[in-house]
Design a protein around this motif. Structure first.
Motif, PDB file in Angstrom:
ATOM      1  N   THR A 269       5.839 -40.165  40.801  1.00 36.35           N
ATOM      2  CA  THR A 269       6.833 -41.343  40.027  1.00 36.35           C
ATOM      3  C   THR A 269       6.271 -41.769  38.993  1.00 36.35           C
TER       4      THR A 269
ATOM      5  N   ASP B  48      10.853 -41.228  44.948  1.00 35.79           N
ATOM      6  CA  ASP B  48      10.285 -40.146  45.858  1.00 35.79           C
ATOM      7  C   ASP B  48      10.949 -39.847  47.391  1.00 35.79           C
TER       8      ASP B  48
ATOM      9  N   GLY C 102       3.731 -39.998  47.132  1.00 35.96           N
ATOM     10  CA  GLY C 102       4.139 -39.324  45.895  1.00 35.96           C
ATOM     11  C   GLY C 102       4.138 -40.470  44.759  1.00 35.96           C
TER      12      GLY C 102
END
Lengths: 760, 75
Positions: free
Chosen positions: A406, A640, A402
């Motif tokens: 972010t 995340d 992720g």
């Protein structure tokens, strides 16, 4: 994914009311009739041979019940999560100022402390080794007979030298990080009791009750099943209570006296004897192409684990795994050393080695961006790991990744979008403002080669509520509330109908540690299996009551319904009353083993990881150019966590993490000189207080759902305190154009750097 | 009966392989398996049988998967 009622909601913490009203009893609040008070005699020297221990005068003092030494340890006189190299009570040698030599049990704390003064120990001081680089030399005094190098990690991939030759930019620096203190509000403490069958119960703050049980059993030479450990509630831990603290000493006192016992370390004793974050010296050389692509990274990391190993071995492995950041780097040469010295003891601490190397790699990245004239966020996006990429250790990023999510959320934040406006308005002419950004990732779970497992139980109570049991202790992180939310959605009942049992070997199955950003993922997955088994147990009973086939049963919000005749409905209370009337009960278990990376690094355990949480953080600082003082004005934190089970809980973790990382960046260090701890209390250890909090911490949750996680969750307890530190030091550079290579960036260091335009 | 054994981390010192199959008599307990492997330190180990935490006196079943590890930790 099924729509959830409780997961994803800001459910109020189930322990909130008792905590804010001061009603909750922590372990050291507990007392028993006829209880004695324990006190520990610590070493007077950082390194010495013990020639003689005389406890006669202490034993003669009125009110002293027992004085114990190494001769009174019935089992193995040692403890340590990885290797038992730390004596329970030292017999022939002390290796740091916190080493325990004797243990007193007395009618009062005051008498116990007076008795410590009457114990005579004859020492033969030895030369002290306090620099880990020097400790690795063969000519240095040996802290342990086996030598001072506890663990060595070396990973090479690609061709670093060729990459350095073809690079547009190469930056090479040495970084130093401090010995951060966990500074939990509740110092190491607990109580214990023993029954007539010599079963021992220990109520003590901790992070893995079942491992504490084994460590106590090993030292006592007892069957572990005769020892019960209760760890919940723990008044803060952050990794500092992962290792044994007072559990074995408590067990010895109750075993030898037959009376309940209490030990509460003073803050000063906690500081001297307790764990710290590993100080590290990091030499890093990083190469990049003209477009900002990182071509190679070389790192040499030397970690000071102090007198004993604890988790120093895994920490250096974790640091090496994270030493290229959450970025694609094809050519790496990474080497880590974990070294014994006479400097206290270092062990697990939120971030587990990532904090130190992230400070280095994120500073390197900003230096490269500056040399190339690139945007600081853009260079991170360019190099960010994507799903399917090969990470630094040569392992594929198979699970949810992720970082880009972010970064994109951080880019759209108000602070980043309006950064020039924010920087243009310092509060005084002699103050300069800057904005810094940094990223990191955090391996969740114990990593390859250390099977990570967990179990949970669910029981239907006679009143129709459910008791769930997960042994990962509640250490303030809020996992019990998250467990309740997940269980409620799995069961399909109200969260108010969930009673959570936690951190107790007597009442919960072994779910492993509350460390390694693992408890939500582990506990949640184990609960999922337990609830499947619970539903399987309820279905035939419901079918019998409703006179429908078992496969006609479905579970709805707080009810059990016939699919074919939706007016045929039962509540869980109906089922509970039905089975209770027949003398039956329903209790199910769920067991879960973590998936692991397919990559195996020969000779290493604990690396690499399969799952990672990701995070980007931004800091706006103001530097006083006259004093060197740095103030964090605002921060943005974009974690995340996979699915945020309790967004308010994630926000709380995020804010706490930012402040912990701020202290690491700016003020916190435990000073030890020649093995003597100089920073002995909070009067000289400068923690951020409420007055130092940034005016605003904006948390933006960027969920990259993890398919193997419960409802898509991973873990976020550690990552939140990691990149904020280099975000702050990068912001200092943005403000006043000096690179910070040693943290904490105290006013003295920043002022000196301003004067010389160089911090080394 | 045959059981499948996996040794992890430091426990690998008890065998030259970390994954292997062992033939034991019917009704053998975990203690019998530990005897067979000559595992001396039996207090500070964690054993899972088919994914569930188990103790020495527990009986083994045919084709059981037994994981033996030191209860270490890590980030």
């Amino acid at each position: 994914m099924t729509k959830t009622e409780w997961v994803g909601a800001d459910v109020i913490r189930i322990d909130a009311k008792d905590k804010v009203r001061g009603v909750l009893k922590y372990m050291s609040d507990l007392s028993f009739p006829n209880m004695i008070y324990g006190a520990v005699l610590r070493s007077k020297h950082p390194h010495a041979l013990i020639k003689k221990i005389n406890t006669k005068r202490a034993k003669e003092l009125d009110g002293v019940v027992t004085v114990l030494t190494h001769e009174d340890v019935p089992g193995l006189n040692g403890f340590g999560i990885a290797i038992p190299d730390q004596p329970v009570l030292c017999s022939d040698k002390v290796r740091y100022m916190g080493d325990a030599i004797a243990l007193v049990g007395a009618e009062s704390k005051e008498i116990a402390e007076r008795a410590l003064e009457l114990i005579e120990v004859e020492y033969q001081p030895l030369p002290v080794v306090c620099d880990p680089e020097q400790a690795m030399l063969s000519s240095s005094p040996k802290v342990h007979e086996t030598g001072n190098l506890h663990n060595h990690v070396k990973i090479e991939r690609g061709n670093v030298e060729a990459a350095f030759k073809e690079a547009q930019v190469v930056v090479e620096n040495t970084y130093f990080t401090p010995r951060q203190m966990h500074a939990f509000l509740e110092p190491e403490s607990g109580v214990a009791a023993i029954d007539e069958d010599k079963n021992i119960t220990i109520w003590c703050g901790g992070q893995h009750p079942y491992r504490d049980q084994l460590q106590v059993a090993r030292a006592l030479g007892m069957n572990p099943r005769k020892i019960r450990i209760v760890n919940t509630p723990t008044g803060g831990a952050f990794g500092g209570k992962d290792e044994i603290t007072v559990q074995i000493h408590l067990a010895l006192l109750v075993l030898h006296t037959g009376r309940p016992a209490k030990i509460v370390l003073s803050r000063e004793e906690s500081v001297i004897a307790g764990m710290k974050r590993h100080p590290m010296r990091i030499h890093m050389k990083t190469a990049a192409a003209a477009d900002g692509t990182i071509l190679a990274n070389e790192a040499r990391v030397v970690s000071d684990t102090g007198a004993y190993a604890s988790l120093g071995g895994p920490v250096i492995g974790f640091a090496i795994e994270h030493s290229c950041g959450a970025y694609r780097v094809e050519n790496v040469k990474l080497e880590g050393f974990c070294v014994y010295t006479n400097n206290g003891v270092a062990g697990a601490f939120r971030g587990f080695g990532a904090n130190q190397v992230t400070f280095a790699v994120e500073t390197q990245l900003d230096m490269i961006a500056e040399k190339l004239g690139m945007d600081k966020l853009e260079i991170r996006k360019r190099n960010a790991l994507r799903s399917g990429d090969i990470a630094a250790l040569g392992h594929q990023m198979e699970a949810s990744v992720g970082l880009l999510r972010t970064l994109e959320a951080a880019e759209n934040s108000r602070l980043w979008q309006l950064k020039e406006e924010f920087k243009a308005k310092p509060s005084a002419p002699h103050k300069k403002r800057g904005i810094g950004i940094a990223c990191s990732f955090q391996g969740c779970g114990l990593g390859k080669g250390l099977p990570d497992y967990g179990a949970a139980s669910v029981e239907l109570l006679p009143n129709g509520q459910f008791a769930i049991g997960v042994s990962c202790p509640e250490i303030g992180q809020g996992n019990t509330t998250a467990f309740a939310q997940m269980a409620a959605d799995y069961i399909r009942c109200s969260v108010d109908d969930i009673v959570v049992l936690s951190g107790d070997t007597g009442h919960t199955l072994d779910s492993g540690t509350s460390t390694a950003s693992r408890s939500i993922y582990t506990g949640g997955n184990a609960l999922k299996h337990a609830v499947q088994n619970l539903h399987n147990a309820i279905s035939p009973i419901a079918a019998e009551i409703l006179c429908v086939p078992e496969d006609d049963i479905s579970f709805g919000h707080g009810k059990i319904v016939s699919k074919s005749c939706p007016d045929k409905i039962l509540s869980f209370k109906d089922i509970a009353e039905y089975i209770t009337a027949r003398g039956l009960s329903i209790k199910s278990e769920g067991h879960f083993i973590w998936p692991v990376s397919e990559t195996e690094l020969e000779g290493y355990v604990g690396i690499p990881h399969l799952l990672y949480s990701y995070i980007t953080q931004i800091a706006l600082v103001e530097v006083n150019t006259l004093t060197g003082e740095t103030e964090v004005i605002e921060a943005v934190s974009v974690p995340d966590p996979g699915k945020a089970i309790n967004p308010q809980g994630v926000e709380g973790q995020s804010e706490g993490g930012v402040v912990m990382g701020m202290g690491y960046a700016l003020t916190e260090d435990t000073i030890i000189k020649e093995g003597m701890t100089l920073t002995r209390n909070f009067s000289t250890y400068i923690l951020p207080t409420s007055l130092d909090m940034p005016c605003k911490i904006e948390t933006i949750i960027a969920e990259e759902l993890e398919p193997s996680g419960p409802f898509g969750a991973k873990g976020i307890g550690e990552a939140v305190c990691v990149p904020i530190s280099p975000a702050i030091t990068n912001a200092i550079h943005d403000a006043v154009k000096v690179w910070i290579k040693q943290i904490p960036a105290t006013p003295e260091r920043v002022y000196t750097a301003l004067k010389s335009r160089e911090v080394s | 009966m045959k059981v499948n054994v996996c040794l992890f981390g430091p426990m690998r010192k008890y065998r030259d392989k970390d994954k292997f199959q062992l033939e034991l008599e019917e009704g053998a307990t975990l203690a019998r398996l530990l005897d067979h492997l000559k595992i001396e330190d039996r207090i500070y180990i964690v054993i899972l049988i088919n994914g569930r935490r188990a103790y020495e006196d527990e009986p083994l079943s045919d084709d059981a998967e037994v994981l033996i590890m030191a209860p270490t930790g890590g980030g």
